[in-house]
Scaffold this motif. Structure first.
Motif, short mmCIF file in Angstrom:
data_model
loop_
_atom_site.label_atom_id
_atom_site.label_comp_id
_atom_site.label_asym_id
_atom_site.label_seq_id
_atom_site.Cartn_x
_atom_site.Cartn_y
_atom_site.Cartn_z
N SER A 156 2.24 -8.29 -0.52
CA SER A 156 1.10 -7.54 -0.63
C SER A 156 0.63 -6.36 -0.19
O SER A 156 1.11 -6.04 1.28
N LEU A 157 -0.49 -5.65 -0.65
CA LEU A 157 -0.56 -4.33 0.12
C LEU A 157 -2.24 -4.24 -0.02
O LEU A 157 -2.74 -4.15 -1.09
N GLN A 158 -3.02 -3.92 1.05
CA GLN A 158 -4.41 -3.59 1.21
C GLN A 158 -4.77 -2.12 1.74
O GLN A 158 -3.91 -1.76 2.76
N ALA A 177 10.59 -0.55 5.59
CA ALA A 177 9.99 -0.40 4.37
C ALA A 177 9.38 1.01 3.99
O ALA A 177 9.38 2.05 5.08
N LEU A 178 9.58 1.54 2.61
CA LEU A 178 9.30 2.72 2.14
C LEU A 178 7.93 2.83 1.93
O LEU A 178 7.46 2.17 0.92
N ILE A 179 7.11 3.98 2.50
CA ILE A 179 5.84 4.17 1.94
C ILE A 179 5.71 5.36 1.26
O ILE A 179 6.37 6.53 1.40
N GLU A 180 5.06 5.30 0.09
CA GLU A 180 5.09 6.56 -0.55
C GLU A 180 3.50 6.78 -1.26
O GLU A 180 2.90 5.82 -1.59
N HIS A 181 3.24 8.06 -1.26
CA HIS A 181 1.98 8.33 -1.75
C HIS A 181 1.75 9.76 -2.02
O HIS A 181 2.34 10.67 -1.13
N PHE A 238 -1.14 4.21 -3.37
CA PHE A 238 0.07 3.81 -2.29
C PHE A 238 0.76 2.68 -2.93
O PHE A 238 0.54 2.03 -3.46
N SER A 239 2.20 2.82 -2.20
CA SER A 239 3.13 1.84 -2.72
C SER A 239 3.81 1.58 -1.37
O SER A 239 4.29 2.48 -0.53
N VAL A 240 4.41 0.34 -1.34
CA VAL A 240 5.29 -0.12 -0.17
C VAL A 240 6.54 -0.91 -1.06
O VAL A 240 6.16 -1.67 -1.80
N SER A 241 7.42 -0.45 -0.67
CA SER A 241 8.71 -1.44 -1.17
C SER A 241 9.77 -1.66 -0.30
O SER A 241 9.91 -0.92 0.89
N ASN A 265 15.36 -4.94 -1.20
CA ASN A 265 15.80 -5.68 -2.32
C ASN A 265 15.04 -5.53 -3.43
O ASN A 265 14.89 -6.27 -4.55
N GLY A 266 13.85 -4.51 -3.60
CA GLY A 266 13.11 -4.10 -4.40
C GLY A 266 11.68 -4.63 -4.42
O GLY A 266 10.91 -4.47 -5.33
N ASP A 267 11.60 -5.87 -3.68
CA ASP A 267 9.98 -6.09 -3.73
C ASP A 267 9.15 -5.07 -3.22
O ASP A 267 9.50 -4.21 -2.34
N GLY A 268 7.88 -5.15 -3.43
CA GLY A 268 6.92 -4.33 -3.22
C GLY A 268 5.73 -4.58 -3.98
O GLY A 268 5.22 -5.69 -4.50
N ALA A 269 4.43 -3.66 -3.47
CA ALA A 269 3.24 -3.73 -3.79
C ALA A 269 2.72 -2.49 -3.98
O ALA A 269 2.93 -1.51 -3.40
N PHE A 270 1.61 -2.40 -4.74
CA PHE A 270 0.71 -1.16 -4.94
C PHE A 270 -0.81 -1.37 -4.49
O PHE A 270 -1.00 -2.56 -4.68
#
Length: 334
Positions: free
Chosen positions: A113-115, A138-142, A170-173, A176-181
């Motif tokens: 989850s991402l908040q 963790a890869l953070i993208e924005h 924003f996204s975190v991944s 293994n491919g798991d992530g959230a937006f």
């Protein structure tokens, strides 16, 4: 008459006694004869073969070590294995009806989850919960900004990220491919100018901001060794630098972001922006790829990219000034 009956009794008793004596004598003579024959047969030179019991029929011997009967030896069934290997023919064609490969099933309780929460300085507070990814990168993208950070062992990650758009996605991944937006609205973004430097690999590039004519090492020189913090924005007299890195991860994406409160400035002039990189044992002789972005009055300009080969390791300790990758900021007093 009485005397005659007594005579008959005496004769009967004498006959019975004589018969019993004859039988006992005959039995004793027979036993002695058998013993004598056996002793003669065992005697050397007798030439006679003794009569032996079969070996299977062992008779317990009193006074010996054991009086238990001996079990007969096991005898095989006469079967023998083949002396040559047996060849088995197997069909080359795969039989039909194979079950399909089992698909990956997410582990229970491992949802990511991402908040987001907008804060002062047009920053966004990110809270990522990944209970099954503790200790992972963790890869953070924005908005074109991307960097790696190491997740704590409990899987919870909290950090502040400078927004580059008013509607910030924003996204975190994870590997293994798991992530959230998640998204956040940043209405104060037009009041801040930003310069972004990012690269992938070992530590080397440095973003320098020399505010209003400051020289290297002076109070207005902002860089990784003198980054300041959010409190520098108070009064509109200075900016600050944020660095995002995964220490010790040579393949991790890294970034530095400089922020100045242009819309709140109490001074006017130029801020000299430069990018320098030190030649180290970790990057000498290798290729390096850099990119930069500039945010001005809420507008994010297209990124600039640079690919270069670092000098040989004989130049370790020297610094390179990278030109044409960023532009200076011009600040007008409000």
């Amino acid at each position: 008459m009485k005397d005659l009956r007594n005579a008959y009794r005496r004769y009967a008793l004498a006959f019975a006694t004589s018969s019993a004596a004859i039988c006992i004598g005959f039995a004793m003579q027979t036993s002695e004869a058998a013993i004598l024959v056996e002793e003669e047969a065992e005697a050397p030179g007798s030439g006679r073969t003794p009569l032996r019991l079969p070996q299977d029929m062992n008779v317990p011997v009193l006074g010996g070590v054991s009086t238990l009967p001996i079990m007969p030896k096991e005898r095989g069934h006469g079967a023998s294995l083949p002396s040559r290997p047996v060849l088995v023919a197997v069909a080359d064609d795969k039989p039909g009806g194979f079950l399909p490969a089992e698909e990956h099933t997410p582990r229970l309780g491992c949802t990511v989850s991402l908040q987001t929460e907008t804060t002062a300085g047009a920053l966004v507070a990110l809270t990522a919960l990944a209970p099954c990814h503790g200790g992972e990168l963790a890869l953070i993208e924005h908005a074109g900004l991307r960097f790696h950070v190491e997740t704590p062992q409990d899987g919870s990650l909290q950090l502040m990220v400078p927004a580059l758009s008013e509607t910030a996605n924003f996204s975190v991944s994870y590997p293994n491919g798991d992530g959230a937006f998640a998204s956040a609205d940043v209405e104060s973004l037009p009041f801040y100018d930003r310069v972004v430097l990012q690269w992938q690999g070992a530590r080397g590039p440095e973003l320098h901001a020399r505010e209003f004519g400051a020289d290297y090492g002076e109070l207005g020189h902002v860089w990784r060794e003198a980054p300041r913090d959010l409190s520098a924005l108070a009064g509109g007299t200075g900016g600050f630098l944020m660095r995002f890195e995964a220490v010790g991860m040579l393949s991790a994406a890294q970034a530095e972001v400089y922020t100045f409160p242009t819309g709140l400035a109490n001074a006017r002039g130029d801020i000299a922006i430069s990018i320098e990189t030190e030649v180290t044992q970790g990057n000498c002789g290798q290729d390096m790829a850099l990119s930069s972005m500039t945010l001005h009055q809420g507008n994010l300009r297209a990124p600039r990219e640079l690919r270069m080969q670092m000098p040989d390791c004989d130049a370790v300790g020297e610094f390179l000034l990278l030109k044409n990758l960023v532009e200076d900021l011009t600040i007008a007093q409000k």
